[in-house]
Each structure stands twice: as structure tokens, then as C-alpha cells.
Design a protein around this motif. Structure first.
Motif, PDB file in Angstrom:
ATOM      1  N   ARG A 150       5.458  80.053  61.649  1.00 10.42           N
ATOM      2  CA  ARG A 150       5.635  81.033  62.721  1.00 10.42           C
ATOM      3  C   ARG A 150       7.093  81.024  63.179  1.00 10.42           C
ATOM      4  O   ARG A 150       7.802  80.031  62.996  1.00 10.42           O
ATOM      5  CB  ARG A 150       4.701  80.712  63.882  1.00 10.42           C
ATOM      6  CG  ARG A 150       3.229  81.001  63.559  1.00 10.42           C
ATOM      7  CD  ARG A 150       2.293  80.485  64.635  1.00 10.42           C
ATOM      8  NE  ARG A 150       2.620  81.024  65.961  1.00 10.42           N
ATOM      9  CZ  ARG A 150       2.075  80.587  67.091  1.00 10.42           C
ATOM     10  NH1 ARG A 150       1.188  79.599  67.065  1.00 10.42           N
ATOM     11  NH2 ARG A 150       2.412  81.124  68.247  1.00 10.42           N
ATOM     12  N   ARG A 151       7.545  82.119  63.745  1.00  6.71           N
ATOM     13  CA  ARG A 151       8.946  82.206  64.171  1.00  6.71           C
ATOM     14  C   ARG A 151       9.287  81.062  65.124  1.00  6.71           C
ATOM     15  O   ARG A 151       8.466  80.639  65.947  1.00  6.71           O
ATOM     16  CB  ARG A 151       9.264  83.560  64.799  1.00  6.71           C
ATOM     17  CG  ARG A 151       8.511  83.895  66.070  1.00  6.71           C
ATOM     18  CD  ARG A 151       9.044  85.179  66.699  1.00  6.71           C
ATOM     19  NE  ARG A 151       9.013  86.295  65.755  1.00  6.71           N
ATOM     20  CZ  ARG A 151       9.878  87.316  65.774  1.00  6.71           C
ATOM     21  NH1 ARG A 151      10.816  87.367  66.697  1.00  6.71           N
ATOM     22  NH2 ARG A 151       9.776  88.280  64.893  1.00  6.71           N
ATOM     23  N   SER A 192      -1.055  78.584  62.439  1.00  7.94           N
ATOM     24  CA  SER A 192      -1.045  77.286  63.107  1.00  7.94           C
ATOM     25  C   SER A 192      -0.936  77.436  64.621  1.00  7.94           C
ATOM     26  O   SER A 192      -0.596  78.496  65.138  1.00  7.94           O
ATOM     27  CB  SER A 192       0.135  76.443  62.592  1.00  7.94           C
ATOM     28  OG  SER A 192       1.372  77.072  62.911  1.00  7.94           O
ATOM     29  N   GLY A 193      -1.197  76.335  65.309  1.00  6.63           N
ATOM     30  CA  GLY A 193      -1.108  76.318  66.761  1.00  6.63           C
ATOM     31  C   GLY A 193       0.202  75.722  67.243  1.00  6.63           C
ATOM     32  O   GLY A 193       1.209  75.718  66.525  1.00  6.63           O
ATOM     33  N   ALA A 194       0.203  75.194  68.459  1.00  6.14           N
ATOM     34  CA  ALA A 194       1.427  74.656  69.061  1.00  6.14           C
ATOM     35  C   ALA A 194       1.865  73.378  68.361  1.00  6.14           C
ATOM     36  O   ALA A 194       1.054  72.635  67.787  1.00  6.14           O
ATOM     37  CB  ALA A 194       1.195  74.382  70.546  1.00  6.14           C
ATOM     38  N   MET A 195       3.172  73.113  68.414  1.00 12.56           N
ATOM     39  CA  MET A 195       3.781  71.908  67.847  1.00 12.56           C
ATOM     40  C   MET A 195       3.427  71.737  66.372  1.00 12.56           C
ATOM     41  O   MET A 195       3.211  70.620  65.900  1.00 12.56           O
ATOM     42  CB  MET A 195       3.342  70.664  68.636  1.00 12.56           C
ATOM     43  CG  MET A 195       3.776  70.654  70.080  1.00 12.56           C
ATOM     44  SD  MET A 195       5.587  70.738  70.307  1.00 12.56           S
ATOM     45  CE  MET A 195       6.099  69.221  69.553  1.00 12.56           C
ATOM     46  N   SER A 196       3.362  72.838  65.643  1.00  8.67           N
ATOM     47  CA  SER A 196       2.985  72.751  64.236  1.00  8.67           C
ATOM     48  C   SER A 196       3.690  73.834  63.435  1.00  8.67           C
ATOM     49  O   SER A 196       4.244  74.785  63.992  1.00  8.67           O
ATOM     50  CB  SER A 196       1.468  72.880  64.076  1.00  8.67           C
ATOM     51  OG  SER A 196       1.024  74.134  64.559  1.00  8.67           O
ATOM     52  N   THR A 197       3.653  73.670  62.112  1.00  9.80           N
ATOM     53  CA  THR A 197       4.237  74.643  61.190  1.00  9.80           C
ATOM     54  C   THR A 197       3.178  75.052  60.180  1.00  9.80           C
ATOM     55  O   THR A 197       2.024  74.617  60.263  1.00  9.80           O
ATOM     56  CB  THR A 197       5.433  74.028  60.442  1.00  9.80           C
ATOM     57  OG1 THR A 197       4.953  72.963  59.591  1.00  9.80           O
ATOM     58  CG2 THR A 197       6.474  73.465  61.405  1.00  9.80           C
ATOM     59  N   GLY A 198       3.582  75.845  59.206  1.00 13.12           N
ATOM     60  CA  GLY A 198       2.653  76.237  58.159  1.00 13.12           C
ATOM     61  C   GLY A 198       2.108  75.040  57.401  1.00 13.12           C
ATOM     62  O   GLY A 198       0.981  75.073  56.897  1.00 13.12           O
ATOM     63  N   ALA A 199       2.888  73.960  57.335  1.00 15.05           N
ATOM     64  CA  ALA A 199       2.439  72.763  56.623  1.00 15.05           C
ATOM     65  C   ALA A 199       1.217  72.144  57.284  1.00 15.05           C
ATOM     66  O   ALA A 199       0.420  71.460  56.630  1.00 15.05           O
ATOM     67  CB  ALA A 199       3.575  71.741  56.561  1.00 15.05           C
ATOM     68  N   THR A 200       1.042  72.380  58.576  1.00 10.49           N
ATOM     69  CA  THR A 200      -0.084  71.803  59.312  1.00 10.49           C
ATOM     70  C   THR A 200      -1.411  72.384  58.847  1.00 10.49           C
ATOM     71  O   THR A 200      -2.418  71.673  58.771  1.00 10.49           O
ATOM     72  CB  THR A 200       0.083  72.044  60.828  1.00 10.49           C
ATOM     73  OG1 THR A 200       1.416  71.707  61.211  1.00 10.49           O
ATOM     74  CG2 THR A 200      -0.893  71.210  61.624  1.00 10.49           C
TER      75      THR A 200
END
Length: 261
Positions: free
Chosen positions: A55-56, A28-36
Motif C-alpha cells: 500500500r502507498r 494488508s492492515g496497519a504496520m504491514s506491507t504486501g509481504a505480510t
């Protein structure tokens, strides 16, 4: 996220894995988690074993300090090891910059696909990134998480009225919670320019995608990635913006990743 693995520095990484076949890790990219990025897993899981992870510094994963881009590359190495020792990688936006760096670092990667990595290909891009870095570091250093989120949203081109609308919405607290990770994505992006020396050293196929409805500079950046990587391919997804539809993206990814099986 129902699984955990441990990175080289002891950081716990939360991930989930669906489907059968060669491993594909979604970043994923910025302001996101694996759920994105998880919605991509469904349409890909018929042919691949698809991994989405936090991501960490976000979601259910840990956040060992001090941060360095190399630690995130090690995170991907740990995930690759956990799913069999080899994988293809897909990254969106700044997550794409991370997977390109992972491939350039020599991780056991078969193929790499990225969507609209926001490298600056326009005049003043490096200066804009430097100014953003200074203001972001200042806001986060002073604990002004909301201001850091605003800075990022402004960088993406979001209109002021939409930024203020977001600030007054129920999702704002979640955005503030993940705000410290903006510094990580900023570090992954380097000076904001296309990292031509690093891309030139990638020895696996690279697919660089962009949407036809995205700003022209994003398409130019995607083309530059493909033209710089020795085995790069550039492809446009018709009608798509930076918020790409997983059901449009998945067939393009599946076609590319299947070439390596």
C-alpha cells in the motif's frame, strides 16, 4: 515485489502476482506491507491469480501527498485494471475497511472478504478512536515515530511489557520507518464505528470472518459487517486469533471466491 503500476495521482505501486485464474487482490492492515499477506498467495494460487501489493507509504510503493482515503481506493482501481479489469478483494484488519470502501465506491469487484475489521461496537468506541487520532496526529506531526507506534500497539491491547520489549527489539526500526502510514489506516477506519450507510450500498457478496479465539468484540464487529451488507455472510474460524493462520484462512476464502466464478 517484481511488478509496478501507476495510480491515478502518479503514485508507483509495487505488487507481485502468482497463480492462474480469476484475480484476487490481498490488502494488508496497519504496520504491514504486501509481504505480510503474501503467505496467503501460495494456498490460493492453484485456483486464483493472487496479487499482493505494498500500500502507498510502505514497502516499495510511493507516497504522493496529500493523503486521502480516496487515493487508496484509486490505487485498488489501478491494480484491478492492471490484472484484467475485475477482481475479488480480501482485506485484513484496517485493510478490510479499505476493501469495503472500495466496494462501496463502485469499483469492478466480484466479491469481498474481510477478516476482523476492528470497528468499535462497544460503548465509548468512538471516543477512544477520537482520542487516538488526536494523539497519533500530534506524535507524527512532531516526528515522534516511536511514540506513534506505541500508541498503535496500545490501541491493539498489547501489554506494556510487550510494547517495551518490542521497542528494544531489532524490528523496532522497521516499525518506526512505516509509522507515518498509521495515519492512513486511521483515516480508513473513519470514526471507528461500523460505516453502516456505506456497507448498505455494497451490491456484491461480502464474507466477514473472525477467529473464535479473538476478543468477543471483534467477533461482534465482524457479525455487524455481515448483517449490514445486503449480501453479507458471517463466518467464524475455530481456534484463530487476529494473527490468523494462512492455511486455515485460505480454504474459507477459496470456497467463497469460487462461488463467483
Amino acid at each position: 515485489m517484481d511488478k509496478k503500476t501507476i495510480s491515478h495521482d502518479g503514485t508507483s505501486l509495487a505488487y507481485q502476482r502468482t497463480g492462474q485464474g480469476p484475480a484476487v487482490i490481498l490488502v494488508s492492515g496497519a504496520m504491514s506491507t504486501g509481504a505480510t499477506v503474501a503467505p496467503l498467495a501460495g494456498p490460493l494460487s492453484g485456483r486464483f491469480s493472487v496479487v499482493s501489493y505494498d500500500r502507498r507509504g510502505r514497502g516499495e510503493s510511493g507516497d504522493t501527498q496529500p493523503y486521502a482515503v480516496a487515493r487508496e481506493v484509486e490505487d485498488l482501481a489501478a491494480l484491478i485494471d492492471a490484472v484484467g479489469g475485475e477482481a475479488s478483494l480480501y482485506g485484513i484488519s484496517s485493510g478490510g475497511a479499505l476493501v469495503l470502501e472500495a466496494a462501496a465506491s463502485g469499483l469492478p469487484v466480484r466479491r469481498v472478504a474481510v477478516y476482523e475489521v476492528p470497528f468499535a461496537v462497544y460503548e465509548g468506541g468512538a471516543k477512544e478512536r477520537a482520542e487516538y487520532t488526536e494523539r497519533l496526529d500530534e506524535a507524527l506531526g512532531q516526528g515522534r515515530r516511536g511514540d506513534a507506534v506505541e500508541l498503535f500497539l496500545r490501541l491493539t491491547g498489547l501489554a506494556e511489557e510487550m510494547i517495551q520489549g518490542a521497542r528494544n527489539s531489532p524490528m523496532w526500526s522497521g516499525m518506526e520507518a512505516i509509522a507515518p502510514s498509521l495515519a492512513y489506516d486511521n483515516a480508513v477506519m473513519g470514526d471507528g464505528l461500523v460505516p453502516r450507510d456505506r456497507l448498505a450500498g455494497i451490491d456484491v457478496p461480502v464474507l466477514s470472518l473472525a477467529g473464535s479465539a479473538s476478543p468477543a468484540w471483534m467477533r461482534e464487529a465482524a457479525r455487524a459487517v455481515a448483517e449490514t451488507a445486503p449480501q453479507g455472510t458471517y463466518r467464524i474460524l475455530e481456534g484463530q486469533t487476529h494473527m490468523v493462520d494462512p492455511n486455515v484462512l485460505a480454504p474459507a476464502l477459496a470456497e467463497f471466491f469460487q462461488m463467483g466464478t
